[in-house]
Design an enzyme around this catalytic site. Structure first.
Site, short mmCIF file in Angstrom:
data_model
loop_
_atom_site.label_atom_id
_atom_site.label_comp_id
_atom_site.label_asym_id
_atom_site.label_seq_id
_atom_site.Cartn_x
_atom_site.Cartn_y
_atom_site.Cartn_z
N THR A 239 -4.10 12.97 0.49
CA THR A 239 -5.03 12.12 -0.27
C THR A 239 -5.77 12.90 -1.35
OG1 THR A 239 -6.60 12.47 1.54
CG2 THR A 239 -5.39 10.40 1.52
N GLY A 240 -5.64 14.21 -1.39
CA GLY A 240 -6.22 14.97 -2.50
C GLY A 240 -7.41 15.83 -2.12
N LYS A 241 -7.54 16.20 -0.86
CA LYS A 241 -8.67 17.03 -0.44
C LYS A 241 -8.60 18.42 -1.07
CE LYS A 241 -7.65 16.45 3.92
NZ LYS A 241 -6.52 15.52 3.75
N GLU A 459 17.49 -9.88 9.20
CA GLU A 459 16.61 -9.71 8.04
C GLU A 459 16.20 -11.07 7.46
OE1 GLU A 459 15.30 -7.00 7.41
OE2 GLU A 459 16.59 -5.69 8.59
#
Length: 646
Positions: A239-241, A459
């Site tokens: 997430t970009g820590k 499906e």
């Protein structure tokens, strides 16, 4: 004057290697010329020639040195002869005690007997002296040579090991207690700024405040405020820590120490605590400064958990030292600690308290708007088509983290290059999403006609039930092309909700069971193809009953433990009677939705068959195909896509 002082200070330094060279030269000189200093000298000859000189009466005396070498001294008259001209000592070393000839002989006894025999036969009386010579200084150096070599090698190894540039673990054996933190240098390292971090507005705001405090402390301290001692970045992987921490390093005009939690861990006792002390010592010397510890759960786990063998005592000592450095006697308030983890539930409560990590910044998965911003960042270096719709891409990637979006962009560029395109287009991104979520397309996978028909109806069952239910996510695309471990996949448009109601969960469970229900309705048989469906439904039903308290029979109870302590207990938090009730309730919820799906599909059996035939023919169907058969969906909402694998 200043120039003269500078020049006077630039005196040539005496290198230690010159000293070593002089010592070696002296040693070799003593060995080479020591014998000459002691009176060895003399031209080389042979025992046969010596015996000839002895018979002729040319020899004045003979010295036997160390019982293996003979030195011959000629008479004054013999030295005048032409044959002995070359034997006369010359140069500055010449003297009365210099021999004329020297030679080595074999057996001493035979040599003496031969001399005595010649003396008797020729009536010669010359002295034969035995001399024992030794080079005391040379022998002393020779005896010291092994020790000198050992000490020299040891000093060399120590200097190599203790030097900062020593490579590998061996190169740092004398610096093993030193911190492995990398000091960020904005002039050399790649500079990441907050402009490079898309989304994460709340997290950026809080972190940026820390940077502003370091740049302009008076703005905050003028009102009596204190700088936060630490901030913990928490969130799912990707997430970009770490990216946020890199942006702090790029923005802050202060020293930035970066390292991982595992860098403290070593096989030697006490190393972790020593590295923590050294890290904070360096940071305090360069304060104000920032320390960033990535994956802090490597050393920050709660103490005492699962400590059955005492194997984590070293980790606990490291954590204790970290707690002391962050908030103990003599701590420096100008050192800020940033840390990142995706396992905040296992961290020690003492580490999480105010005064150590004052702020916990949650970095969540991006929403639609943030995904669009992230796409814009990662699309900058790509050669993309001009009409590429970024809004469409952001809607096609629900639940994707920033790292996943970066991977999608890269994979799309690779797919476009593989197909010989000059720009990356919309279809390349769709293929990239399929590739990342579903896996590589298995073109050579052998599927029989009967299996393919079963997969198609399975499906189609998902598509029909999701289309007919109000709260279920409507379908966007269905494929029966095998990818990875799945034989088919259905793409949905789920609504991004903050809270979920029971009827919404039940509709989603019913749509998930639509695949198995279709097999039952059409073939009156079921198969193992619904494994992922059953797994998903069981988790949802268990969460309804045991976590969210959405079951009337169990009531408003939850057995979820957010602290993580429950993971280390051997007993369940409920009785056996309650366990039976929970299992029965979960089974009833799933079975009820299964029967509901069967009822919906039986009512629309003709349309289900029609949709499955289209799927068998084209292998991929979209929302338009369903609208042709069923008409417009009555519950239209503006939602975004996700995928379910079979």
């Amino acid at each position: 004057m200043a120039k003269e002082n500078k020049n006077s200070n630039k005196k040539p330094k005496l290198s230690p290697y010159w000293i070593y060279g002089i010592i070696i030269a002296v040693f070799l000189g003593i060995q080479l010329f020591g014998g000459t200093f002691g009176g060895q000298g003399g031209a080389k000859t042979t025992p046969t020639d010596f015996f000839t000189y002895l018979r002729n009466g040319d020899v004045e005396k003979v010295e036997i040195i160390n019982r293996r070498e003979a030195r011959v001294f000629l008479t004054k008259e013999a030295e005048q002869q032409e044959v002995h001209r070359k034997s006369i000592p010359k140069g500055f070393m010449a003297g009365a005690d210099m021999a004329n000839y020297r030679f080595e002989f074999g057996d001493l006894k035979l040599f003496q007997e031969e001399i005595e025999k010649i003396k008797q036969n020729n009536n010669i009386n010359i002295p034969v002296a035995f001399v024992t010579e030794s080079n005391a200084f040379g022998d002393f150096l020779i005896s010291l040579l092994p020790f000198i070599l050992i000490i020299g090698v040891w000093i060399f190894i120590m200097r190599r090991m203790s030097s900062g540039g020593g490579g590998g673990a061996g190169g740092q054996i004398f610096n093993i207690g030193k911190s492995k933190a990398k000091l960020f240098d904005e002039k050399i390292d790649t500079k990441t700024t907050f402009k490079d971090v898309a989304g994460l507005e709340g997290a950026k705001e809080e972190v940026q405040e820390i940077v502003d405090f370091l740049k302009f402390p008076e703005k905050y301290t003028s009102l009596g405020g204190k700088i936060p001692k630490g901030a913990l970045l928490v969130g799912p992987p990707g997430t970009g820590k770490t990216l946020l921490a890199k942006a702090v390093a790029g923005e802050a005009k202060v020293p930035f120490f970066s390292l991982s939690g595992s860098d403290f861990v070593e096989m030697f006792v006490g190393v972790g605590a020593s590295r923590v002390r050294d890290l904070f010592k360096q940071a305090k010397e360069k304060s104000p400064s920032i320390i960033f510890i990535d994956e802090i759960d490597a050393i920050g786990r709660a103490r005492g958990k699962s400590n059955f063998s005492g194997s984590n005592d070293e980790r606990e000592n490291t954590l204790n030292q970290l707690l002391t450095e962050m908030d103990g006697f003599g701590t420096n308030t100008n050192v800020i600690v940033l840390a990142a983890t995706n396992r905040a539930d296992v961290l020690d409560s003492a580490l999480m308290r105010a005064g150590r990590f004052d702020r916990q910044i949650y970095v969540d998965l991006p929403d639609v708007r943030e995904r669009k911003e992230i796409f814009e960042v990662h699309l900058r270096p790509l050669k993309k088509e001009e009409d590429l719709d970024i809004d469409f891409l952001s809607k096609q990637t629900p639940g994707f983290s920033g790292a996943d979006i970066a991977n999608v962009c890269n994979e799309a560029a690779l797919i476009a290059a593989r197909n010989g395109k000059k720009a990356v287009g919309k279809q390349d991104f769709l293929d990239a999403v399929d590739r990342i979520i579903g896996g590589l397309e298995k073109k050579n996978k052998i599927v029989t006609k009967e299996e393919k028909r079963a997969i198609a109806f399975h499906e189609a069952g998902h598509a029909v039930t999701s289309w007919m239910l109000e709260h279920a996510a409507p379908l966007v695309k269905v494929t029966i092309v095998p990818r990875g471990r799945s034989l088919g996949a259905a793409w949905y448009l789920p609504e991004e909700r903050l809270i979920v109601r029971p009827e919404q969960m039940l509709d989603e469970m019913c749509a998930t069971m639509g695949g198995r229900a279709a097999e039952k309705v059409i073939f009156n048989k079921i198969s193992t193809g619904a494994l992922s469906d059953l797994e998903k439904v069981t988790k949802q039903a268990r969460a309804m009953v045991t976590i969210y308290g959405l079951s009337d029979k169990i009531g408003n109870l939850t057995y979820y433990d957010s602290s993580g302590q429950q993971d280390y207990n051997f007993s369940k938090p409920y009785s056996e009677e309650t366990a039976v009730l929970i299992d029965k309730e979960i089974s009833e919820i799933i079975e009820e939705q299964y029967q509901r799906a069967i009822k919906i599909l039986e009512e629309n059996k003709d349309k289900l068959t029609q949709l499955a035939e289209v799927l068998l023919d084209k292998e991929v169907i979209f929302k338009d195909n369903l609208e042709k058969i069923f008409g417009k969906r009555p519950f239209e909402k503006d939602e975004i896509t996700s995928e379910e694998e079979e």
